[in-house]
Each structure stands twice: as structure tokens, then as C-alpha cells.
Design a protein around this motif. Sequence first.
Motif, mmCIF file in Angstrom:
data_model
loop_
_atom_site.group_PDB
_atom_site.id
_atom_site.type_symbol
_atom_site.label_atom_id
_atom_site.label_comp_id
_atom_site.label_asym_id
_atom_site.label_seq_id
_atom_site.Cartn_x
_atom_site.Cartn_y
_atom_site.Cartn_z
ATOM 1 N N ASP A 168 0.835 -1.211 0.000
ATOM 2 C CA ASP A 168 0.000 0.000 0.000
ATOM 3 C C ASP A 168 0.867 1.257 0.000
ATOM 4 O OD1 ASP A 168 -2.248 -1.552 0.061
ATOM 5 O OD2 ASP A 168 -2.621 -1.310 2.227
ATOM 6 N N CYS A 169 1.942 1.236 0.783
ATOM 7 C CA CYS A 169 2.798 2.425 0.920
ATOM 8 C C CYS A 169 3.635 2.686 -0.325
ATOM 9 C CB CYS A 169 3.724 2.274 2.126
ATOM 10 S SG CYS A 169 2.843 2.251 3.692
ATOM 11 N N ARG A 170 3.858 1.647 -1.109
ATOM 12 C CA ARG A 170 4.702 1.781 -2.297
ATOM 13 C C ARG A 170 4.093 2.741 -3.320
ATOM 14 N NH1 ARG A 170 5.643 -3.932 -3.230
ATOM 15 N NH2 ARG A 170 6.732 -3.944 -1.247
ATOM 16 N N GLU A 171 2.777 2.940 -3.234
ATOM 17 C CA GLU A 171 2.104 3.805 -4.214
ATOM 18 C C GLU A 171 2.229 5.285 -3.870
ATOM 19 O OE1 GLU A 171 -1.851 2.246 -4.199
ATOM 20 O OE2 GLU A 171 -1.136 0.260 -4.779
ATOM 21 N N TRP A 172 2.821 5.603 -2.733
ATOM 22 C CA TRP A 172 2.897 7.000 -2.294
ATOM 23 C C TRP A 172 4.103 7.733 -2.862
ATOM 24 C CZ3 TRP A 172 2.130 5.928 3.619
ATOM 25 C CH2 TRP A 172 0.789 5.637 3.843
ATOM 26 N N SER A 173 4.158 9.021 -2.508
ATOM 27 C CA SER A 173 5.341 9.821 -2.829
ATOM 28 C C SER A 173 6.523 9.259 -2.044
ATOM 29 C CB SER A 173 5.113 11.272 -2.416
ATOM 30 O OG SER A 173 4.991 11.350 -1.014
ATOM 31 N N VAL A 174 7.719 9.578 -2.509
ATOM 32 C CA VAL A 174 8.937 9.006 -1.912
ATOM 33 C C VAL A 174 9.029 9.314 -0.417
ATOM 34 C CG1 VAL A 174 11.461 9.055 -1.959
ATOM 35 C CG2 VAL A 174 10.166 9.121 -4.096
ATOM 36 N N ASP A 175 8.769 10.570 -0.031
ATOM 37 C CA ASP A 175 8.886 10.973 1.374
ATOM 38 C C ASP A 175 7.965 10.160 2.267
ATOM 39 O OD1 ASP A 175 10.733 12.764 0.759
ATOM 40 O OD2 ASP A 175 9.568 14.561 1.248
ATOM 41 N N ARG A 176 6.719 10.060 1.806
ATOM 42 C CA ARG A 176 5.719 9.372 2.615
ATOM 43 C C ARG A 176 5.976 7.860 2.634
ATOM 44 N NH1 ARG A 176 -0.787 10.312 1.973
ATOM 45 N NH2 ARG A 176 -1.255 10.001 4.171
ATOM 46 N N ALA A 177 6.366 7.335 1.482
ATOM 47 C CA ALA A 177 6.624 5.895 1.396
ATOM 48 C C ALA A 177 7.793 5.484 2.293
ATOM 49 C CB ALA A 177 6.903 5.496 -0.046
ATOM 50 N N ALA A 178 8.734 6.419 2.508
ATOM 51 C CA ALA A 178 9.907 6.110 3.338
ATOM 52 C C ALA A 178 9.500 5.801 4.770
ATOM 53 C CB ALA A 178 10.893 7.272 3.315
ATOM 54 N N LEU A 179 8.351 6.318 5.213
ATOM 55 C CA LEU A 179 7.898 6.080 6.584
ATOM 56 C C LEU A 179 7.400 4.646 6.783
ATOM 57 C CD1 LEU A 179 5.806 9.347 7.119
ATOM 58 C CD2 LEU A 179 8.039 8.841 8.118
ATOM 59 N N ALA A 180 7.125 3.951 5.678
ATOM 60 C CA ALA A 180 6.476 2.635 5.740
ATOM 61 C C ALA A 180 7.224 1.654 6.629
ATOM 62 C CB ALA A 180 6.332 2.052 4.344
ATOM 63 N N ILE A 181 8.567 1.688 6.576
ATOM 64 C CA ILE A 181 9.340 0.698 7.330
ATOM 65 C C ILE A 181 9.736 1.208 8.720
ATOM 66 C CG2 ILE A 181 10.247 -0.527 5.315
ATOM 67 C CD1 ILE A 181 12.864 1.076 5.730
ATOM 68 N N GLY A 182 9.438 2.437 9.035
ATOM 69 C CA GLY A 182 9.737 2.955 10.365
ATOM 70 C C GLY A 182 10.377 4.329 10.294
#
Length: 267
Positions: free
Chosen positions: A22-36
Amino acid sequence: MDALTASEATELHGTVLRHLADCREWSVDRAALAIGPKVHLMAAWADRLVRHPALLSIAESLLGPDILVWGSQIFVKRPGGTTELAWHQDALTYDLDSDGQLAAFRVWLALTPTSVENGTMCFAAGTHHHGILTHHRQPGLRGMMRGDEAVFHEAEFAKHDVALDPGQCSLHNMLVVHGLGLNRTAETRVAFAIDYLATSVHPADGIDSALLVQGQDRHGNFVLEKSPRDDLGDDAMAVCSEAVRIRMLRLQAAEAERRKAGILTHG
Ligand code: NI
């Protein structure tokens, strides 16, 4: 230690993979939060996980009844990757203070089996009696990522590889030296890490936040965080990204101090 049942671990493994997709579809900044480093602020499932009774019982046995969660992180190690982690102490980067070593520790929860072959964590036993060691930062070698490496006499310490079944976890405090190898199997290895603190712990310097998951906070050393109501909702994401921004600012300042003090050196 046993923590989750095998079926809970299997379900959580699926949840984590969906979360990452789900997070992979976001902007780079936001997607970076996916793993912590604060998954518990962006998804209700992760908030429930850090409050799991089995994990809180383990945390209480080491920290007493008043418990904070400072960080939560997803570790995915794919086959054939180039990321191994050199021998290091978490204390170098956490920059937390407390009167006792056991007032903070990390739960490393296996969601798939962990083994020497898939680059599981390895502890250098007894290294936590030697305070914060000097760490050496080397430029990456042939695309290898290794991070900061603790300077110590490796041969003098016994090594313990952490072999876990899904649902089992290992615990380590901030000072024990540990490292992780490459995944040489055909299967992806997935683990979830949670940092539990006693409320007496405080940032060595600066402002930071944490989530009160049990008991009371009589110390007020951290700004208390708000649990997410849903998964990846706008409110939760705003809270999460602000908390991570403040954390990163504090840790960047701490890193500059460690360099000045010669605890972190460059190759
Ligand atoms: Ni570590």
C-alpha cells in the motif's frame, strides 16, 4: 522467547506485506515512513501489535509496569541483497539515557524463520558491560551497505546467532554489540522490531516523543504520542511524519556531537 502464536505470526506477516505494498504507491517521502521508525503511529494494526499482551508481559518483566514504545520498524531482507549490518551498538544512534542498562530494549520479532543462512542477528555476548564503544564509519564497498562498525576485540567474545521460528522474538539492550548478515536463501526474511522504554528513560539531549502503552508516565521525559485510529489515514500520517521529523532532527544533532567527541570516526 515465545511471543505470538504461529497463526498470529502468519497473519501479521500478511498484514506487513500488504502494508508495504500500500505504501509503495505514495510519494517518496511518505513511502519512506512505511518501514519505520514509527510504524505504530501510522497503522492501527501496528498500534495493536506493540500493545500485544505477550509483548507487554515481556516488557514489564524487564522494565516494570510503566512502559513506552519509542520505535517500531519493519525489516525485510530479500534474497541476494547487498545489505548486511556491521557489528554495532544501538546506543550509538538511540542517544537515550537511563540509570540502568535494562531500562530500554528492543524486541526483534520474527515473522518468518530466521537462521544463519538468511542473515539472522548475531550477538557478541558480554559486550554490553563495556559502555559505548567507538564506532567507525567506512564508505560502502562495492555497493555493500554495512553501517557504523563497533571497534572491539571480536575474538574475545562468544557469538550467539538468533535462530527463531515465526512468532518468537529476541531481546537486546542498547549496549550489546550485534550484527546481521546477508540473506543467502531463496526466501525473504521479515522481522518487526519494537523499542520498549521504562518511563524513567529520557533523550540524552533534545525533544522526542513516545507512546505510553501501559501504566502511567510520572516522568514526562517524552512528548506522548497519539495512537492511530485507522491504517494510513491522513491524521495518523501527519502525526507520524511530524514525530519522525523531530526524531531525525534530534538524532542528527546527536551524531554531530558523537563525531566531535570522537566516538564516531570516519574511514
Ligand atoms: Ni541494531
